[in-house]
Design a protein around this motif. Sequence first.
Motif, PDB file in Angstrom:
ATOM      1  N   GLU A 294       0.800  -1.207  -0.016  1.00  0.00           N
ATOM      2  CA  GLU A 294      -0.009  -0.027   0.072  1.00  0.00           C
ATOM      3  C   GLU A 294       0.769   1.264   0.008  1.00  0.00           C
ATOM      4  O   GLU A 294       0.417   2.260  -0.391  1.00  0.00           O
TER       5      GLU A 294
ATOM      6  N   THR B 232       0.402   3.504  -6.931  1.00  0.00           N
ATOM      7  CA  THR B 232      -0.214   2.663  -7.861  1.00  0.00           C
ATOM      8  C   THR B 232       0.749   2.549  -9.411  1.00  0.00           C
ATOM      9  O   THR B 232       0.843   1.376  -9.630  1.00  0.00           O
TER      10      THR B 232
ATOM     11  N   TYR C  39      -6.572  -7.689  -3.284  1.00  0.00           N
ATOM     12  CA  TYR C  39      -5.883  -6.458  -2.775  1.00  0.00           C
ATOM     13  C   TYR C  39      -6.438  -5.085  -2.897  1.00  0.00           C
ATOM     14  O   TYR C  39      -6.312  -4.418  -3.858  1.00  0.00           O
TER      15      TYR C  39
ATOM     16  N   ALA D  62      -5.761  -2.023  -1.278  1.00  0.00           N
ATOM     17  CA  ALA D  62      -5.181  -0.697  -0.690  1.00  0.00           C
ATOM     18  C   ALA D  62      -5.077   0.109  -1.927  1.00  0.00           C
ATOM     19  O   ALA D  62      -4.826   1.233  -1.604  1.00  0.00           O
ATOM     20  N   HIS D  63      -5.021  -0.232  -3.202  1.00  0.00           N
ATOM     21  CA  HIS D  63      -4.879   0.425  -4.143  1.00  0.00           C
ATOM     22  C   HIS D  63      -6.331   0.886  -4.811  1.00  0.00           C
ATOM     23  O   HIS D  63      -6.411   1.226  -6.038  1.00  0.00           O
TER      24      HIS D  63
ATOM     25  N   GLU E 224      -6.708  -3.152   5.524  1.00  0.00           N
ATOM     26  CA  GLU E 224      -6.121  -2.911   4.319  1.00  0.00           C
ATOM     27  C   GLU E 224      -6.597  -1.681   3.299  1.00  0.00           C
ATOM     28  O   GLU E 224      -5.766  -1.095   2.733  1.00  0.00           O
TER      29      GLU E 224
ATOM     30  N   ARG F 262      -7.521   1.927   2.228  1.00  0.00           N
ATOM     31  CA  ARG F 262      -7.143   3.273   2.698  1.00  0.00           C
ATOM     32  C   ARG F 262      -8.325   4.126   2.556  1.00  0.00           C
ATOM     33  O   ARG F 262      -9.401   3.667   2.286  1.00  0.00           O
TER      34      ARG F 262
ATOM     35  N   LYS G  79      -2.971   8.304   7.621  1.00  0.00           N
ATOM     36  CA  LYS G  79      -3.532   7.959   6.102  1.00  0.00           C
ATOM     37  C   LYS G  79      -4.028   9.105   5.558  1.00  0.00           C
ATOM     38  O   LYS G  79      -3.946   9.179   4.396  1.00  0.00           O
TER      39      LYS G  79
ATOM     40  N   ARG H  29       0.449   7.917   1.386  1.00  0.00           N
ATOM     41  CA  ARG H  29       0.700   6.563   1.911  1.00  0.00           C
ATOM     42  C   ARG H  29       1.928   6.514   2.765  1.00  0.00           C
ATOM     43  O   ARG H  29       2.707   5.614   2.650  1.00  0.00           O
TER      44      ARG H  29
END
Lengths: 527, 392, 75, 364
Positions: free
Chosen positions: A335, A339, B94, B96-97, B124, B126, D256, D266
Amino acid sequence: MFKLKNKSPDNKPISQQDHPVYPDLQKNIHKVKHDLGESSDLVVRTFHLAGQTQITIGLLYIDGLIDQTAVQEFVLGSLMTKLQNTFKDKKINKQHLYDFIKESVLTISSVKDLQGFNDLYAHLLSGDAILLIDEHPNGMAAGIRAWEDRGVTETSSQNVIRGPKEAFSETLRTNTTLVRRRIKDPNLWIKTQQIGERTKTDIAVMYIKGVADENVIKEVHRRLDNIEIDAILESGYIEELIQDKTLTPFPTIFNSERPDSIAAGLLEGRVAIFVDGTPFVLMVPALFVQFLQSSEDYYQRADISTLLRILRYITLLMSLLVPSMYIALTTFHQEMIPTPLLISLASQREATPFPAFIEALIMEFTFEILREAGIRLPKAIGSAISIVGALVIGESAVQAGLISPAMVIVVSLTAISSFVTPAFNMAISIRMIRFPFMLLAASFGLYGIIGGLILLVMHLCSLSSFGVPYMAPFGPHVKQDQKDAILRVPQWKMITRPHLFKRETERQDQTNRHHSKMRSQRKGERT
Amino acid sequence: MKAKQLVAILLFCAPLLSGCWDKVELNELGIVNAIAIDKANNGDYLITVQLLSPSEIASQYPSNRVTAITYQATGKTILEAIRKLSTSVSRRLYFAHLRIFIFGETMAQEGIRKSLDFFYRDHELRTDFYLLVAKHSTGANILHILTPLEKIPANKIYGSLKYSQDNWAPTRTVTIDDLLDCILTPGKEPVLTGIEIEGNPRLGKTTENIERMQIPAVLKLTDLAVFKRDRLIGWLNESESKGYNKITNHVAQTVEYVNCREGKATFEISNLQTKIKSKIVHNKPMMDIHVSGAADIDDMECKLDLNNFKNVYMLEDRLNKKLKTMLVTTVKGTQERLNSDIFGFGDILYHHHPHYWRQVEPRWDETFPETKVQVTVDIQVRRLGTIIESFQ
Amino acid sequence: MINCIIVISASLIGYIEIPHLIKVKAKMDLIVFSLLLLFGLILNLLYYNGVHIPNPLDFIKFLTKPLSEWLYRLL
Amino acid sequence: MDPNKITHHQFIILVMLFTIGSNILDAPFVITNVANQSGWLAGILGWGVGILLVWLYSTVAQQFPKQTFIEYSQAVLGKALGNALNLFYVIYYFFLSSVMVGLIISFLNLQILPRTPMEVIGISFLLIAITGVHYGLGVIGRSAEIFFPWISTFLCLMFILLLPQINLSHLTPILDGGVRPIFRAAFTFLGLPFLELPIFLMIIPYVDNQKHIKKCFLLGTLLGGLVLVSTIFLCILVLGAQLTSLNQYPSYQLGKEISIGNFIQRIEVMVAIIWILTIFYKLSICLFVTSHGLSKLLHLKEQRSVLLPLILIISVITRIISPNQSFYDQFIRYYWAPASLPIGLGIPLLLLIVGRLRKKSIAL
């Protein structure tokens, strides 16, 4: 504090007990020849004193360790020819003759009486010529040592752009001279002793009386005296035998082949230890920050040096942490990766067979092999190795799909940054402990890394070098010494010596600073 | 002794190091880029996730395979549906993105609160993804549309949402934090930007959508969806959406035109600042909305002598009047048509007059439509562009 | 398995410390060390074999309840 | 050289880290839960009272320089009573260490390493801390000095990076629920770091510069309290009272929220690193005092002989005392402060008064 080498009392061919020199020359020569095992480089020359056939003199020396012309001119020449008329028709008293030769004949600066056979061997093997007179129970050693040496050459391992280029060589005397030439202070004292049951290596302890801490000097001598070992071939032997803590990957004794950096250390109040036979001189107490400083820092301008030092700290951290951070980020904390980067890393990894940790391990290991091979190989092959290396860990491995391209970047970044550290022994320790860090990162991610860092910092803080905390001036924090740790303030601001091993702290006269200040003020007015 | 200790510590560590429980290699991850929640026919949740295919996106030799894949599963709860996906996806999902989160329209009408808990609770996820509502469509359909310019469809939405909020103003970026804050705070109701498919949705699902120059189906951000508590109750139109964003001070820049003689003059408005003050008049709440800002003339169609500053004042005046009308209709429309306090008037009252708020809070639904609103707009025309007089 | 790990780690701790404690002739230390180790060992074995161990915080709660109730009423 | 000797500079840092450690994670949640958006007022109030308490502790410490708490409580109160108090003292900090381990386990398990077994996290963390205690207080102090610039830089950076996210309207209306919630929250906040601070009565004798002890102790608490209060303040300003009390670790949630451009974002794991470091120092200090106190109490020759068995005991006690998160939260919220009162207020006051009386009677 440190372990003593156990000496084994048996299998010692030369008897421990000292025996005085026999009055009989032949017996002496016989004993020497016997003890040295008829070694071929022992030269024995018996002759009569200038026409006095009743007086036989024996000259012993080791071929190659002495100055041949000096023997011929100042020993043999003086004794055999110049005295031709002196002893004519005189009854010669042996003791008188001995003193006469010693005081009036030998035109050599250093002549010493022998104390016995052990002394004789020590002189003989160090390169002195031994003179023995028949029927006289004593001999003398004439110092005419001379042997081939490399001479003073350029530094090979600690290069600078600006600053003196000369380096220490293998001869102790040359080395002390190089320092003496820089510090013409009567308080620069040298204490010499021999260590090594067999090698009898000359060790010189050098310090500036009044600047160096007496306790450190005492401690150095105490530790040196405690050494019992058969051989000292390099200063590394001494370093291992006198360091504070044995179980640590970090060097707690500084070494340098640069006379200017040793001189600077002496002026700061450190104690230098010279070992005969090596160009690397030891210096204590050594602090962590010292291994990240180059003597050039003081020759370049202060701001540039400061920036370079900060760069070195960053690269130190990088060479320690980059591979483990890569592992932690790609296998635990995806994370944290932006990206687009994550996508490109993930696409690189699609085809690679190994987990990131194994991949990193393989690559780092390959790099260490290449580095070691590069040092050991003859220079001619060295460039070939670098080409092979670049191809192996660069192009081909990626092409073959064994590793991902990002890993190549990681490894090369680590490699380059580890070469920035000026001190090789510090760089190699950091490189060593990056492997456990990779393991921690592969098991716990960043938590493992931070745990490892806590352990590492605590270990560093628990170290000390001759009573001085290793991590000073960071932990314990010494405010005055921050000027020469990460920062390197201008010379006119460096007024005091490091506080931790100080006696006389004032480094500059205060007026000097005022002068500079005034000068800068004046400059300010002008602009 | 020391050595022994070290060995012991190492032995201690050995079992610890043997496992790496949380390790996931990058190629084991299914990176979820967008997620849509709809109601299935039997009342279950229908989850649609859009996974990225990294090798297609980052590849230097593009093939004609798609860059993102969608998977669907239904379940009684959100987590159940997500876990059910593992039967069809070969990788670990996943989140988180995550970039985009879409509610289907029917889903939104029935209430979104229950489905949100998982997305705020799970570590996980965000909080930086944007939430949207599919207009006249299901969320799943939106995620099925292929987009030509961006390799990743969700990034198209993410990008245009951001760009549009900054430069045009009828849309709104809402993160889960904002949404929860609106749902949880009494006297503040949430809005979400709507998204709709313009064109032929059937063709939009095929690769034809990225092969043609004029594409058969476009994903378009539309107006704002208004919620009451957590239910979708209606939509604002474009002008209302712009008005809403201006009132809530979420506009950095926008464009506005006014009529002048035979043409129109277009202004680029920047530095918009809105201040809302509350007053209590005759035991009735009254909101005082003050908008200030600067405007540049960007486009001038009519013959008007701008060298004469009176004309500039005239345009300025018209602009202010137009904006004022826009804001007033927005508030009026919301009060009458939707009766949802999306402007957070109640919250403002609570901050300024906590005691009064406590009195009205139980009957805020009745009080809100009657809340008087006073709008003052004070926008000054600053720059006229590189030419002064128009060449019309 | 879990019992095995507990016993091994406990004996490892004993192996590290006991010879040293015997060497420096610290009798009291040895007693305290053994008692603590035994206590820890038993506690671990009990806990990981599913025996319910009363929560000491419940006891503290019980003790401080009057005080905390009084205080929170006061405040 | 005594391996436990620390400088007064290190002492300040240790006090500060102890004050911040662990509480920065749970204090914002606990306080805003009670006092809503006025939580920062409660924070400031608790901070102020906390500083008064620290003044009390340092006065007690100055009464008996060069003696640890265990030693002078025996001297002042007699052997029986003194030892009973000492035992209580040691057990209290034993439990505090277990609570610290429990906290780090639940934090890491929740946010960073969800599938790693709790025992592994707990034991590895304990092992690191035990290594520190084994090296001695001196090493703990020195390493804290090295980490301190990093911790403070990261903290400042976090505060600065959060400035764009601030929403001032989250603060109003002030004192919405009256003053009672504020007093209540302040009392809870008092228990979270300040009533635990008598732990330093065991450490003060090892500080080199005894003259400035009061100043240093106060300064450390002041700085630590400042960090705590500003974290609470920021949580309310950025997240709002609603979300702050919704989140279990609001200060981590703050990390966050950081997003500057599309570049600095991040980075919440970096924030987690600060928390791990501060909790590590708090745990080390607790463990040091527990083992040191125990060895002083039982007249042991070496402190280290109790260290390794303590790992075994603490690792399981941690599991026993926090069967689940809500039990733990409830305990922290309602019972920790009252349970800390005897240590934090009763015993120091008793020592101060009896000590004064004794001194007077000796003087007479």
